[in-house]
Design an enzyme around this catalytic site. Structure first.
Site, PDB file in Angstrom:
ATOM      1  N   SER A 139       3.796  53.044  -9.010  1.00  0.00           N
ATOM      2  CA  SER A 139       4.250  52.546 -10.218  1.00  0.00           C
ATOM      3  C   SER A 139       5.268  51.388 -10.062  1.00  0.00           C
ATOM      4  O   SER A 139       6.100  51.272  -8.963  1.00  0.00           O
ATOM      5  CB  SER A 139       4.945  53.594 -10.886  1.00  0.00           C
ATOM      6  OG  SER A 139       5.850  54.398 -10.019  1.00  0.00           O
ATOM      7  N   GLU A 173       8.529  49.185 -12.189  1.00  0.00           N
ATOM      8  CA  GLU A 173       9.480  49.151 -13.021  1.00  0.00           C
ATOM      9  C   GLU A 173       9.886  47.469 -13.292  1.00  0.00           C
ATOM     10  O   GLU A 173      10.006  46.767 -12.639  1.00  0.00           O
ATOM     11  CB  GLU A 173      10.884  49.780 -12.343  1.00  0.00           C
ATOM     12  CG  GLU A 173      11.809  49.979 -13.483  1.00  0.00           C
ATOM     13  CD  GLU A 173      13.004  50.667 -12.822  1.00  0.00           C
ATOM     14  OE1 GLU A 173      12.764  51.833 -12.668  1.00  0.00           O
ATOM     15  OE2 GLU A 173      14.140  50.319 -13.045  1.00  0.00           O
ATOM     16  N   ASP A 218      24.833  54.640 -17.864  1.00  0.00           N
ATOM     17  CA  ASP A 218      26.322  54.569 -17.626  1.00  0.00           C
ATOM     18  C   ASP A 218      26.912  53.926 -18.941  1.00  0.00           C
ATOM     19  O   ASP A 218      26.464  52.962 -19.539  1.00  0.00           O
ATOM     20  CB  ASP A 218      26.474  53.426 -16.651  1.00  0.00           C
ATOM     21  CG  ASP A 218      26.272  54.223 -15.224  1.00  0.00           C
ATOM     22  OD1 ASP A 218      26.751  55.399 -15.218  1.00  0.00           O
ATOM     23  OD2 ASP A 218      25.668  53.587 -14.345  1.00  0.00           O
ATOM     24  N   PHE A 243      24.353  44.961  -6.609  1.00  0.00           N
ATOM     25  CA  PHE A 243      23.708  45.927  -7.264  1.00  0.00           C
ATOM     26  C   PHE A 243      24.023  47.416  -6.468  1.00  0.00           C
ATOM     27  O   PHE A 243      24.209  48.331  -6.895  1.00  0.00           O
ATOM     28  CB  PHE A 243      22.145  45.563  -6.943  1.00  0.00           C
ATOM     29  CG  PHE A 243      21.532  46.347  -8.309  1.00  0.00           C
ATOM     30  CD1 PHE A 243      21.755  46.257  -9.736  1.00  0.00           C
ATOM     31  CD2 PHE A 243      20.314  47.039  -8.088  1.00  0.00           C
ATOM     32  CE1 PHE A 243      21.273  46.782 -10.711  1.00  0.00           C
ATOM     33  CE2 PHE A 243      19.677  47.823  -8.923  1.00  0.00           C
ATOM     34  CZ  PHE A 243      20.157  47.711 -10.233  1.00  0.00           C
ATOM     35  N   HIS A 252       7.462  54.169  -6.132  1.00  0.00           N
ATOM     36  CA  HIS A 252       7.893  53.388  -7.311  1.00  0.00           C
ATOM     37  C   HIS A 252       8.749  52.157  -7.100  1.00  0.00           C
ATOM     38  O   HIS A 252       9.692  52.241  -6.270  1.00  0.00           O
ATOM     39  CB  HIS A 252       8.751  54.438  -8.434  1.00  0.00           C
ATOM     40  CG  HIS A 252       9.272  53.697  -9.552  1.00  0.00           C
ATOM     41  ND1 HIS A 252       8.649  53.690 -10.875  1.00  0.00           N
ATOM     42  CD2 HIS A 252      10.393  53.194 -10.027  1.00  0.00           C
ATOM     43  CE1 HIS A 252       9.228  53.298 -11.729  1.00  0.00           C
ATOM     44  NE2 HIS A 252      10.374  52.670 -11.427  1.00  0.00           N
TER      45      HIS A 252
HETATM   46  P1  FAD Z   1      22.705  62.730 -14.829  1.00  0.00           P
HETATM   47  O1  FAD Z   1      21.544  63.280 -14.230  1.00  0.00           O
HETATM   48  O2  FAD Z   1      23.283  63.287 -16.219  1.00  0.00           O
HETATM   49  O3  FAD Z   1      23.928  62.525 -13.780  1.00  0.00           O
HETATM   50  C1  FAD Z   1      25.117  61.803 -13.912  1.00  0.00           C
HETATM   51  C2  FAD Z   1      26.325  62.296 -13.144  1.00  0.00           C
HETATM   52  O4  FAD Z   1      26.661  63.441 -14.081  1.00  0.00           O
HETATM   53  C3  FAD Z   1      25.965  62.725 -11.725  1.00  0.00           C
HETATM   54  O5  FAD Z   1      27.119  62.583 -10.973  1.00  0.00           O
HETATM   55  C4  FAD Z   1      25.729  64.309 -11.946  1.00  0.00           C
HETATM   56  O6  FAD Z   1      26.159  64.888 -10.784  1.00  0.00           O
HETATM   57  C5  FAD Z   1      26.934  64.553 -13.011  1.00  0.00           C
HETATM   58  N1  FAD Z   1      26.468  65.716 -13.646  1.00  0.00           N
HETATM   59  C6  FAD Z   1      25.242  66.003 -14.316  1.00  0.00           C
HETATM   60  N2  FAD Z   1      25.642  67.068 -15.087  1.00  0.00           N
HETATM   61  C7  FAD Z   1      26.982  67.476 -15.269  1.00  0.00           C
HETATM   62  C8  FAD Z   1      27.557  68.500 -15.647  1.00  0.00           C
HETATM   63  N3  FAD Z   1      27.106  69.374 -16.499  1.00  0.00           N
HETATM   64  N4  FAD Z   1      29.090  68.532 -15.645  1.00  0.00           N
HETATM   65  C9  FAD Z   1      29.493  67.248 -14.698  1.00  0.00           C
HETATM   66  N5  FAD Z   1      28.792  66.520 -14.192  1.00  0.00           N
HETATM   67  C10 FAD Z   1      27.590  66.305 -14.506  1.00  0.00           C
HETATM   68  N6  FAD Z   1      20.380  53.130 -16.348  1.00  0.00           N
HETATM   69  C11 FAD Z   1      20.318  52.488 -17.500  1.00  0.00           C
HETATM   70  O7  FAD Z   1      21.190  52.351 -18.101  1.00  0.00           O
HETATM   71  N7  FAD Z   1      19.004  52.136 -17.956  1.00  0.00           N
HETATM   72  C12 FAD Z   1      17.780  52.560 -17.159  1.00  0.00           C
HETATM   73  O8  FAD Z   1      16.790  52.130 -17.538  1.00  0.00           O
HETATM   74  C13 FAD Z   1      17.867  53.065 -16.086  1.00  0.00           C
HETATM   75  N8  FAD Z   1      17.003  53.433 -15.360  1.00  0.00           N
HETATM   76  C14 FAD Z   1      17.233  54.119 -13.963  1.00  0.00           C
HETATM   77  C15 FAD Z   1      16.094  54.539 -13.484  1.00  0.00           C
HETATM   78  C16 FAD Z   1      16.009  55.371 -12.061  1.00  0.00           C
HETATM   79  C17 FAD Z   1      14.759  55.620 -11.345  1.00  0.00           C
HETATM   80  C18 FAD Z   1      17.242  55.659 -11.577  1.00  0.00           C
HETATM   81  C19 FAD Z   1      17.665  56.371 -10.252  1.00  0.00           C
HETATM   82  C20 FAD Z   1      18.571  55.111 -12.423  1.00  0.00           C
HETATM   83  C21 FAD Z   1      18.425  54.547 -13.491  1.00  0.00           C
HETATM   84  N9  FAD Z   1      19.440  53.878 -14.232  1.00  0.00           N
HETATM   85  C22 FAD Z   1      19.305  53.341 -15.641  1.00  0.00           C
HETATM   86  C23 FAD Z   1      20.855  54.471 -13.961  1.00  0.00           C
HETATM   87  C24 FAD Z   1      21.403  55.863 -14.476  1.00  0.00           C
HETATM   88  O9  FAD Z   1      21.552  55.718 -15.885  1.00  0.00           O
HETATM   89  C25 FAD Z   1      22.934  56.076 -13.896  1.00  0.00           C
HETATM   90  O10 FAD Z   1      22.721  56.039 -12.457  1.00  0.00           O
HETATM   91  C26 FAD Z   1      23.643  57.127 -14.556  1.00  0.00           C
HETATM   92  O11 FAD Z   1      24.911  56.866 -14.189  1.00  0.00           O
HETATM   93  C27 FAD Z   1      23.210  58.429 -14.336  1.00  0.00           C
HETATM   94  O12 FAD Z   1      21.932  58.708 -15.112  1.00  0.00           O
HETATM   95  P2  FAD Z   1      21.289  60.005 -14.791  1.00  0.00           P
HETATM   96  O13 FAD Z   1      20.211  60.207 -15.811  1.00  0.00           O
HETATM   97  O14 FAD Z   1      20.926  60.209 -13.463  1.00  0.00           O
HETATM   98  O15 FAD Z   1      22.473  61.082 -15.177  1.00  0.00           O
END
Ligand code: FAD
Length: 273
Positions: free
Chosen positions: A4, A6, A98, A205, A255
């Site tokens: 896949s 991106e 973020d 990055f 991916h």
């Molecule tokens: P989460 O899974 O919510 O985790 C974020 C942090 O919070 C982690 O440190 C986790 O341990 C912590 N956490 C989770 N739950 C709790 C809780 N209940 N209490 C305290 N801490 C908690 N970013 C973009 O802006 N746009 C994109 O399109 C994008 N695509 C991405 C695609 C991939 C494959 C990856 C790996 C990352 C991508 N990102 C993107 C980056 C991502 O948004 C960031 O890494 C962001 O900081 C975390 O998102 P997450 O969904 O992993 O968050």
């Protein structure tokens, strides 16, 4: 090997034309799906949507928009997902994102597991949900154990699969998958692969997302940073070897973070098969 790809949503006419050419080359190797990133806080809401619909209407490939929850509301999230559903989109990459600098409000869905739960509650199984995974841990996680617990929350909320942050150390991936299996998590964890094509961009990055580039790789990239051909050759060798290791140990899906370029990705995939 399933693949896949991106893309980020292009902002200029030239960027759009380039992405169309990239897509038409990548389609030829029969990818499982294309995904399109989303600027956290909605900064690319329109261009992500337009790119997704363009792919849906013109390519014979499934397309998955990324969607972030930070700074957004449930109603806004639903509005976006409703539109995707109306256009026949059935897969999303669900992320927290973020918080963009200057934005104060974290929104109603604070973590990705809450976004997954929300999507499930509103759409049942309509959307296949991918989430992010961090084999080297997420920069904000207290430690790898809490990171794994938080990842497990996303799976329990209904994630169907995960894509990892990129890494250059296959052991980090296999240990992460093993740790998940120990707590009964067996969803497919697809390695995210970042081709190496530019030294300073990769370092910048990797600092941002706290991904480790092994020193032996950095040392050579530094050496080749003004010698594009050598850098590309070395970068391809490193990433191809990583993909080969993953494949040999049973990984059946990759991916690729394409950065809207096809050359190095295509070369790696051809050599891999
Ligand atoms: P989460 O899974 O919510 O985790 C974020 C942090 O919070 C982690 O440190 C986790 O341990 C912590 N956490 C989770 N739950 C709790 C809780 N209940 N209490 C305290 N801490 C908690 N970013 C973009 O802006 N746009 C994109 O399109 C994008 N695509 C991405 C695609 C991939 C494959 C990856 C790996 C990352 C991508 N990102 C993107 C980056 C991502 O948004 C960031 O890494 C962001 O900081 C975390 O998102 P997450 O969904 O992993 O968050």
């Amino acid at each position: 090997m399933k693949t896949s790809f991106e893309f980020f949503p292009p902002q200029s006419d030239e960027g759009k034309k380039n992405l169309q050419q990239v897509r038409s080359k990548l389609i030829q190797i029969n990818p499982e799906y294309f995904s399109v990133t989303y600027g956290a806080g909605g900064t690319t809401q329109e261009s992500t949507f337009d790119t997704v619909i363009d792919i849906k209407n013109n390519d014979t490939v499934r397309v998955a928009p990324h969607l972030t929850s930070i700074g957004s509301s449930k109603s806004k999230t639903k509005e976006i997902l409703d539109q995707y559903k109306e256009h026949g989109i059935d897969k999303v990459v669900a992320l927290r994102g973020d918080i963009p600098s200057g934005m104060q409000n974290t929104g109603e869905l604070r973590y990705a597991n809450e976004l997954v739960e929300f999507i499930k509650s509103e759409y049942n199984d309509h959307f296949h949900i991918e989430v992010a995974a961090y084999p080297e841990s997420h920069p904000q996680a207290k430690n790898i154990s809490t990171e794994i617990d938080h990842f497990a929350n996303k799976v329990r909320a209904g994630a169907d699969g995960a894509i990892t942050q990129y890494f250059y150390n296959a052991d980090a991936y296999f240990r992460f998958v093993d740790d998940l299996e120990k707590i009964g998590i067996y969803i497919p964890i697809t390695p995210g692969i970042m081709p190496i094509t530019n030294y300073s961009n990769l370092v910048r990055f990797s600092n941002m997302c706290d991904t480790q580039i092994p020193k032996w790789i950095t040392e050579r990239l530094k050496l080749y940073k003004d010698d594009k051909d050598s850098l590309l050759d070395f970068g391809e060798e490193v990433v191809l070897n990583l993909c080969r290791t993953l494949k040999e140990k049973g990984v059946d899906s990759l991916h690729f973070y394409t950065m809207n370029r096809s050359d190095s990705v295509l070369s790696i995939i051809k050599k891999l098969s």
